[in-house]
Design a protein around this motif. Structure first.
Motif, mmCIF file in Angstrom:
data_model
loop_
_atom_site.group_PDB
_atom_site.id
_atom_site.type_symbol
_atom_site.label_atom_id
_atom_site.label_comp_id
_atom_site.label_asym_id
_atom_site.label_seq_id
_atom_site.Cartn_x
_atom_site.Cartn_y
_atom_site.Cartn_z
ATOM 1 N N SER A 126 55.013 -78.907 -15.203
ATOM 2 C CA SER A 126 56.023 -78.061 -15.993
ATOM 3 C C SER A 126 56.994 -79.312 -16.341
ATOM 4 O O SER A 126 57.708 -80.013 -15.684
ATOM 5 N N ASN A 127 57.141 -79.502 -17.885
ATOM 6 C CA ASN A 127 57.894 -80.499 -18.316
ATOM 7 C C ASN A 127 58.029 -80.264 -19.947
ATOM 8 O O ASN A 127 57.437 -79.876 -20.504
ATOM 9 N N GLU A 128 59.506 -80.645 -20.397
ATOM 10 C CA GLU A 128 59.668 -80.124 -21.728
ATOM 11 C C GLU A 128 59.025 -81.066 -22.511
ATOM 12 O O GLU A 128 58.664 -80.660 -23.724
ATOM 13 N N PHE A 129 58.344 -82.466 -22.132
ATOM 14 C CA PHE A 129 57.526 -82.903 -23.163
ATOM 15 C C PHE A 129 56.142 -82.599 -23.187
ATOM 16 O O PHE A 129 55.358 -83.034 -24.212
ATOM 17 N N ILE A 130 55.714 -81.879 -22.255
ATOM 18 C CA ILE A 130 54.343 -81.345 -22.060
ATOM 19 C C ILE A 130 54.477 -79.760 -22.750
ATOM 20 O O ILE A 130 53.410 -79.676 -23.899
ATOM 21 N N GLU A 131 55.266 -78.943 -22.378
ATOM 22 C CA GLU A 131 55.051 -77.615 -22.757
ATOM 23 C C GLU A 131 55.703 -77.385 -24.234
ATOM 24 O O GLU A 131 55.244 -76.609 -25.049
ATOM 25 N N CYS A 132 56.444 -78.472 -24.733
ATOM 26 C CA CYS A 132 56.920 -78.192 -26.234
ATOM 27 C C CYS A 132 56.072 -79.334 -27.048
ATOM 28 O O CYS A 132 55.814 -78.988 -28.099
ATOM 29 N N TRP A 133 55.777 -80.612 -26.636
ATOM 30 C CA TRP A 133 55.180 -81.357 -27.482
ATOM 31 C C TRP A 133 53.786 -81.747 -27.172
ATOM 32 O O TRP A 133 52.931 -82.684 -27.798
ATOM 33 N N GLY A 134 53.215 -81.409 -26.047
ATOM 34 C CA GLY A 134 51.693 -81.775 -25.599
ATOM 35 C C GLY A 134 51.623 -83.102 -25.014
ATOM 36 O O GLY A 134 50.458 -83.574 -25.393
ATOM 37 N N LEU A 135 52.689 -83.681 -24.378
ATOM 38 C CA LEU A 135 52.007 -85.084 -23.857
ATOM 39 C C LEU A 135 51.355 -84.714 -22.387
ATOM 40 O O LEU A 135 52.112 -85.531 -21.532
ATOM 41 N N MET A 136 50.409 -84.208 -22.324
ATOM 42 C CA MET A 136 49.687 -84.124 -20.984
ATOM 43 C C MET A 136 49.016 -85.247 -20.756
ATOM 44 O O MET A 136 48.913 -86.286 -21.788
ATOM 45 N N THR A 137 48.471 -85.542 -19.550
ATOM 46 C CA THR A 137 48.110 -86.906 -19.202
ATOM 47 C C THR A 137 47.025 -87.558 -19.823
ATOM 48 O O THR A 137 47.253 -88.898 -20.395
ATOM 49 N N PRO A 138 45.961 -87.190 -20.733
ATOM 50 C CA PRO A 138 45.224 -87.942 -21.747
ATOM 51 C C PRO A 138 45.962 -88.441 -22.839
ATOM 52 O O PRO A 138 45.690 -89.618 -23.105
ATOM 53 N N ALA A 139 46.944 -87.646 -23.490
ATOM 54 C CA ALA A 139 47.624 -88.199 -24.564
ATOM 55 C C ALA A 139 48.588 -89.351 -23.950
ATOM 56 O O ALA A 139 48.682 -90.323 -24.910
ATOM 57 N N GLU A 140 49.080 -89.074 -22.806
ATOM 58 C CA GLU A 140 50.022 -90.259 -22.144
ATOM 59 C C GLU A 140 49.177 -91.388 -22.080
ATOM 60 O O GLU A 140 49.858 -92.559 -22.520
ATOM 61 N N PHE A 141 48.033 -91.479 -21.382
ATOM 62 C CA PHE A 141 47.274 -92.493 -21.212
ATOM 63 C C PHE A 141 46.848 -93.272 -22.409
ATOM 64 O O PHE A 141 46.518 -94.380 -22.410
ATOM 65 N N ALA A 142 46.701 -92.342 -23.437
ATOM 66 C CA ALA A 142 46.075 -92.892 -24.651
ATOM 67 C C ALA A 142 46.951 -93.829 -25.366
ATOM 68 O O ALA A 142 46.755 -94.627 -26.130
ATOM 69 N N LEU A 143 48.467 -93.580 -25.452
ATOM 70 C CA LEU A 143 49.251 -94.121 -26.040
ATOM 71 C C LEU A 143 49.205 -95.966 -25.584
ATOM 72 O O LEU A 143 49.140 -96.707 -26.535
ATOM 73 N N SER A 144 49.186 -96.306 -24.149
ATOM 74 C CA SER A 144 49.106 -97.643 -24.197
ATOM 75 C C SER A 144 47.831 -98.067 -24.590
ATOM 76 O O SER A 144 47.703 -99.217 -24.833
ATOM 77 N N ALA A 145 46.735 -97.327 -24.312
ATOM 78 C CA ALA A 145 45.219 -97.715 -24.617
ATOM 79 C C ALA A 145 45.168 -98.215 -26.305
ATOM 80 O O ALA A 145 44.779 -99.121 -26.599
ATOM 81 N N ARG A 146 45.716 -97.348 -27.238
ATOM 82 C CA ARG A 146 45.595 -97.499 -28.619
ATOM 83 C C ARG A 146 46.485 -98.609 -29.005
ATOM 84 O O ARG A 146 46.190 -99.370 -29.750
#
Length: 376
Positions: A126-146
């Protein structure tokens, strides 16, 4: 320095059966099964235990105390580090300082029945960046990889090759959830559906259920046991955060574990070249490159070339994730970090269910910023 008699040794290591769903099991029951298995492997009883770090499900606060009471242990030291390398290092410090003598580390998860059409529940707190914008773990880890791939002009095939190696290790492992699912090529990985660019489905960890446990004690006590102990040679731990609220840019997370690794090697008195097997937490494929760069096995930006051409395969110079890891063996919320240690112990004992590395004497286990070096 602790006396040689009090040096910490892993004397028990056990994984329960792992499956996508374990019918009739709960997080408590599968964790208890793991504890019993590890104690049996060590040749010890509950009455010998005076330290616990137990995590059934995601009960970080009360798991150890609940299990201590249920097991009938009157008084006990409680570890608070996360499962895997961090908890092993913490328990080793406690044992070597004389705070306790025999510690059980365990975790397990079952009865969750994760929605298979969604990412795992622990990846979307439960977090405003996940529930509103979808920054779940795969998206979070993808940022630095990209960012890394753009910065160093990395071909996606080079990243997909890593996932193929890990999944092929699991395909050969009869204990893996995805045993027999393979062989895979880099092209197969890239053909799977996109989850969060650059990660395709087969670049990512799965979800599963199961338990895992370790038993640690002093070198003096270990000498009286029939099993083959594995010594804790050195370790370190570091973190960053808070996650999900600050962007995990490459500058922030790229070198996570570097100082912890430096400390671990200094404590162990080992060179990087002394390590025979690398049990790395493989939640996403690019993370393997990040580990090797952060741990100074190659220069920053050279990781894709470093892992290529069989270097990380069984028989290569740097064999990784030999049981199939979270991509193919199992991913159980938290106990999969213990599984990295269990597999390292098996490699050093020469008892791996598959993919045994010949003459393995030193193993490195890494889970994000937590590092431990183990020796036969």
């Amino acid at each position: 320095m602790p006396s040689s008699a009090r040096r910490a040794v892993i004397v028990g290591a056990f994984n329960t059966r792992q499956a996508r769903v374990l019918e009739g099991e709960t997080s408590d029951s599968i964790t208890l099964t793991a504890i019993r298995g590890a104690l049996d492997d060590a040749g010890l009883r509950v009455a010998d235990v005076d330290g616990l770090n137990v995590l059934p499900g995601l009960d970080y606060l009360n798991g150890s105390r609940v299990f201590g009471y249920a097991l009938g242990i009157p008084y006990f030291w409680v570890g608070r580090a996360a499962p895997g390398p961090a908890s092993v290092v913490e328990a080793a410090h406690a044992i070597e300082a004389g705070v306790c003598d025999t510690v059980v580390l365990a975790a397990g998860e079952a009865g969750i029945h994760t929605d298979r059409a969604a990412v795992a529940p622990w990846t979307r707190p439960s977090n405003e960046f996940i529930e509103c914008w979808g920054l779940m773990t795969p998206a979070e880890f993808a940022l630095s990889a990209r960012e890394y791939m753009w910065r160093y002009s990395v071909d996606p095939v080079q990243i997909a090759y890593i996932a193929a190696v890990i999944r092929n290790n699991g395909s050969r492992n009869p204990e893996a959830v995805y045993h027999g699912r393979g062989p895979f090529t880099a092209e197969d990985i890239l053909a799977s559906r996109m989850i969060a660019e650059p990660y395709h489905l087969l670049d990512c960890a799965m979800t599963a259920e199961g338990g895992s446990a370790l038993v640690m004690t002093t070198a003096e006590r270990a000498r009286d046991l029939s099993g083959r102990g594995v010594h804790v040679l050195g370790g370190g731990s570091e973190s960053w955060g808070p996650s999900y609220t600050h962007p995990p840019t490459y500058e922030r997370v790229g070198m996570l574990g570097r100082r912890a690794g430096d400390r671990a090697f200094a404590q162990a008195g080992l060179a990087r070249s002394d390590v025979d097997v690398f049990e790395l937490y493989d939640n996403f494929s690019w993370e393997i490159i990040r580990y090797f760069e952060a741990l100074r096995y190659c220069e920053v930006g050279e990781g894709a070339a470093f892992v290529a051409d069989g270097a990380i395969e069984i028989g290569g110079d740097y064999p990784i994730v030999t049981d199939g890891g979270t991509m193919s063996h199992s991913h159980t919320g938290e106990s999969q970090r213990h599984q990295r240690v269990v597999q390292a112990v098996r490699q050093l004992r020469g008892t791996s269910a598959a993919n045994q590395v010949a003459d393995a004497r030193v193993a490195l286990v890494a889970a994000l910023g937590d590092i431990v070096l183990l020796g036969a």
